[in-house]
Design a protein around this motif. Structure first.
Motif, mmCIF file in Angstrom:
data_model
loop_
_atom_site.group_PDB
_atom_site.id
_atom_site.type_symbol
_atom_site.label_atom_id
_atom_site.label_comp_id
_atom_site.label_asym_id
_atom_site.label_seq_id
_atom_site.Cartn_x
_atom_site.Cartn_y
_atom_site.Cartn_z
ATOM 1 N N ILE A 1 43.835 41.208 31.954
ATOM 2 C CA ILE A 1 44.258 42.459 32.570
ATOM 3 C C ILE A 1 43.097 43.441 32.511
ATOM 4 O O ILE A 1 42.445 43.595 31.469
ATOM 5 N N GLY A 2 42.820 44.089 33.624
ATOM 6 C CA GLY A 2 41.769 45.093 33.680
ATOM 7 C C GLY A 2 42.217 46.294 34.486
ATOM 8 O O GLY A 2 43.315 46.317 35.052
ATOM 9 N N VAL A 3 41.356 47.287 34.546
ATOM 10 C CA VAL A 3 41.629 48.518 35.285
ATOM 11 C C VAL A 3 40.707 48.564 36.493
ATOM 12 O O VAL A 3 39.495 48.364 36.362
ATOM 13 N N ILE A 4 41.269 48.835 37.648
ATOM 14 C CA ILE A 4 40.460 48.948 38.861
ATOM 15 C C ILE A 4 39.595 50.198 38.742
ATOM 16 O O ILE A 4 40.111 51.315 38.625
ATOM 17 N N ALA A 5 38.276 49.986 38.747
ATOM 18 C CA ALA A 5 37.326 51.088 38.613
ATOM 19 C C ALA A 5 36.897 51.619 39.983
ATOM 20 O O ALA A 5 36.637 52.812 40.139
ATOM 21 N N MET A 6 36.820 50.725 40.957
ATOM 22 C CA MET A 6 36.383 51.108 42.283
ATOM 23 C C MET A 6 36.915 50.102 43.291
ATOM 24 O O MET A 6 36.989 48.908 42.984
ATOM 25 N N ALA A 7 37.263 50.596 44.467
ATOM 26 C CA ALA A 7 37.770 49.706 45.513
ATOM 27 C C ALA A 7 37.069 50.008 46.827
ATOM 28 O O ALA A 7 37.169 51.112 47.358
ATOM 29 N N ASP A 8 36.347 49.032 47.317
ATOM 30 C CA ASP A 8 35.699 49.110 48.628
ATOM 31 C C ASP A 8 36.475 48.156 49.532
ATOM 32 O O ASP A 8 36.162 46.965 49.606
ATOM 33 N N LEU A 9 37.505 48.691 50.175
ATOM 34 C CA LEU A 9 38.376 47.836 50.983
ATOM 35 C C LEU A 9 37.699 47.346 52.252
ATOM 36 O O LEU A 9 38.013 46.259 52.738
ATOM 37 N N GLY B 1 37.295 47.039 29.511
ATOM 38 C CA GLY B 1 37.156 47.688 28.218
ATOM 39 C C GLY B 1 35.891 47.308 27.472
ATOM 40 O O GLY B 1 35.794 47.500 26.277
ATOM 41 N N GLY B 2 34.949 46.775 28.148
ATOM 42 C CA GLY B 2 33.682 46.379 27.543
ATOM 43 C C GLY B 2 33.034 45.306 28.385
ATOM 44 O O GLY B 2 33.709 44.529 29.049
ATOM 45 N N GLY B 3 31.742 45.285 28.382
ATOM 46 C CA GLY B 3 31.039 44.298 29.184
ATOM 47 C C GLY B 3 30.919 44.752 30.620
ATOM 48 O O GLY B 3 31.325 45.848 30.985
ATOM 49 N N PRO B 4 30.376 43.893 31.459
ATOM 50 C CA PRO B 4 30.160 44.261 32.860
ATOM 51 C C PRO B 4 31.479 44.317 33.640
ATOM 52 O O PRO B 4 32.467 43.681 33.276
ATOM 53 N N LEU B 5 31.458 45.100 34.710
ATOM 54 C CA LEU B 5 32.598 45.128 35.624
ATOM 55 C C LEU B 5 32.659 43.799 36.364
ATOM 56 O O LEU B 5 31.627 43.217 36.695
ATOM 57 N N GLY B 6 33.867 43.329 36.612
ATOM 58 C CA GLY B 6 34.049 42.159 37.456
ATOM 59 C C GLY B 6 34.212 42.623 38.889
ATOM 60 O O GLY B 6 34.836 43.650 39.139
ATOM 61 N N ARG B 7 33.658 41.890 39.819
ATOM 62 C CA ARG B 7 33.798 42.216 41.245
ATOM 63 C C ARG B 7 34.584 41.093 41.908
ATOM 64 O O ARG B 7 34.183 39.936 41.835
ATOM 65 N N TYR B 8 35.703 41.471 42.531
ATOM 66 C CA TYR B 8 36.633 40.482 43.068
ATOM 67 C C TYR B 8 37.065 40.862 44.480
ATOM 68 O O TYR B 8 37.071 42.028 44.857
ATOM 69 N N SER B 9 37.493 39.867 45.215
ATOM 70 C CA SER B 9 38.168 40.140 46.476
ATOM 71 C C SER B 9 39.624 40.452 46.131
ATOM 72 O O SER B 9 40.114 40.088 45.062
ATOM 73 N N SER B 10 40.293 41.118 47.026
ATOM 74 C CA SER B 10 41.661 41.566 46.741
ATOM 75 C C SER B 10 42.642 40.404 46.557
ATOM 76 O O SER B 10 43.659 40.562 45.880
ATOM 77 N N ASP B 11 42.333 39.234 47.097
ATOM 78 C CA ASP B 11 43.238 38.093 46.916
ATOM 79 C C ASP B 11 43.058 37.399 45.563
ATOM 80 O O ASP B 11 43.839 36.533 45.196
ATOM 81 N N ALA B 12 42.038 37.793 44.794
ATOM 82 C CA ALA B 12 41.795 37.201 43.475
ATOM 83 C C ALA B 12 42.467 37.990 42.357
ATOM 84 O O ALA B 12 42.450 37.582 41.203
ATOM 85 N N LEU B 13 43.082 39.119 42.714
ATOM 86 C CA LEU B 13 43.734 39.977 41.724
ATOM 87 C C LEU B 13 45.233 40.025 41.970
ATOM 88 O O LEU B 13 45.693 39.965 43.110
ATOM 89 N N LEU B 14 45.992 40.155 40.883
ATOM 90 C CA LEU B 14 47.450 40.240 40.965
ATOM 91 C C LEU B 14 47.924 41.576 40.407
ATOM 92 O O LEU B 14 47.347 42.089 39.444
ATOM 93 N N VAL B 15 48.983 42.113 41.004
ATOM 94 C CA VAL B 15 49.643 43.314 40.501
ATOM 95 C C VAL B 15 51.143 43.049 40.472
ATOM 96 O O VAL B 15 51.638 42.130 41.133
ATOM 97 N N LEU B 16 51.857 43.845 39.712
ATOM 98 C CA LEU B 16 53.311 43.695 39.666
ATOM 99 C C LEU B 16 53.938 44.138 40.979
ATOM 100 O O LEU B 16 53.467 45.088 41.610
ATOM 101 N N LYS B 17 54.988 43.469 41.363
ATOM 102 C CA LYS B 17 55.755 43.899 42.527
ATOM 103 C C LYS B 17 56.379 45.260 42.225
ATOM 104 O O LYS B 17 56.565 45.635 41.069
ATOM 105 N N ASP B 18 56.732 45.970 43.263
ATOM 106 C CA ASP B 18 57.436 47.235 43.111
ATOM 107 C C ASP B 18 58.709 47.006 42.304
ATOM 108 O O ASP B 18 59.407 46.004 42.500
ATOM 109 N N LYS B 19 59.035 47.922 41.400
ATOM 110 C CA LYS B 19 60.166 47.716 40.497
ATOM 111 C C LYS B 19 61.500 47.572 41.230
ATOM 112 O O LYS B 19 62.346 46.785 40.827
#
Length: 140
Positions: A26-34, A44-62
């Motif tokens: 789990i990480g925090v989105i620091a920047m988004a270039d859509l 929380g430490g180390g380098p930022l990971g750079r991902y495409s939006s399909d490589a990340l998951l978020v919770l569905k709306d409650k």
């Protein structure tokens, strides 16, 4: 319009290529270039990971998750049902601690993850999020 920066996301556990080796974390989105589909995530430490939006998951709306739990109850075992309800209850609080705890529950069980999370790519398209940097350049 909703901002993605500061939102929690999980690096897909089955991601095959990850230069910072954060699959399932789990990480925090620091920047988004859509425009270029590049999402920078901090852990929380180390380098930022750079991902495409399909490589990340978020919770569905409650609300969406609750409706899916109630309509799909007959098609799931009792443990899945309990874990989904636990995730949904944690979503009632909008702080990082509860959201992180809900995500941890989701990623521990593939069935629960499948039912409670969506790709960031799908989330962006469902919520019609636009690139803030693109919007700022249009306003100038």
């Amino acid at each position: 319009m909703e901002e993605l920066t500061g939102r929690l996301a999980v690096v897909h556990p089955e991601l095959t290529i990850d230069p910072v080796s954060r699959q399932g974390q789990i990480g925090v989105i620091a920047m988004a270039d859509l425009k270029n589909d590049t999402i920078s995530v901090g852990f929380g430490g180390g380098p930022l990971g750079r991902y495409s939006s399909d490589a990340l998951l978020v919770l569905k709306d409650k609300r969406e998750l609750y409706q899916e739990i109630m309509t799909g109850v007959m098609g799931m075992d009792s443990n899945t049902f309990k874990e989904l309800l636990d995730i949904n209850m944690k979503q009632e609080y909008s702080d990082y601690g509860h959201t992180s705890a809900a995500m941890k529950i989701a990623i521990e069980n593939p069935e629960v993850m499948k039912r409670s999370m969506i790709s960031l790519e799908d989330y962006i398209s469902q919520n019609r999020i636009i690139d803030v940097s693109e919007e700022a350049s249009v306003e100038r």
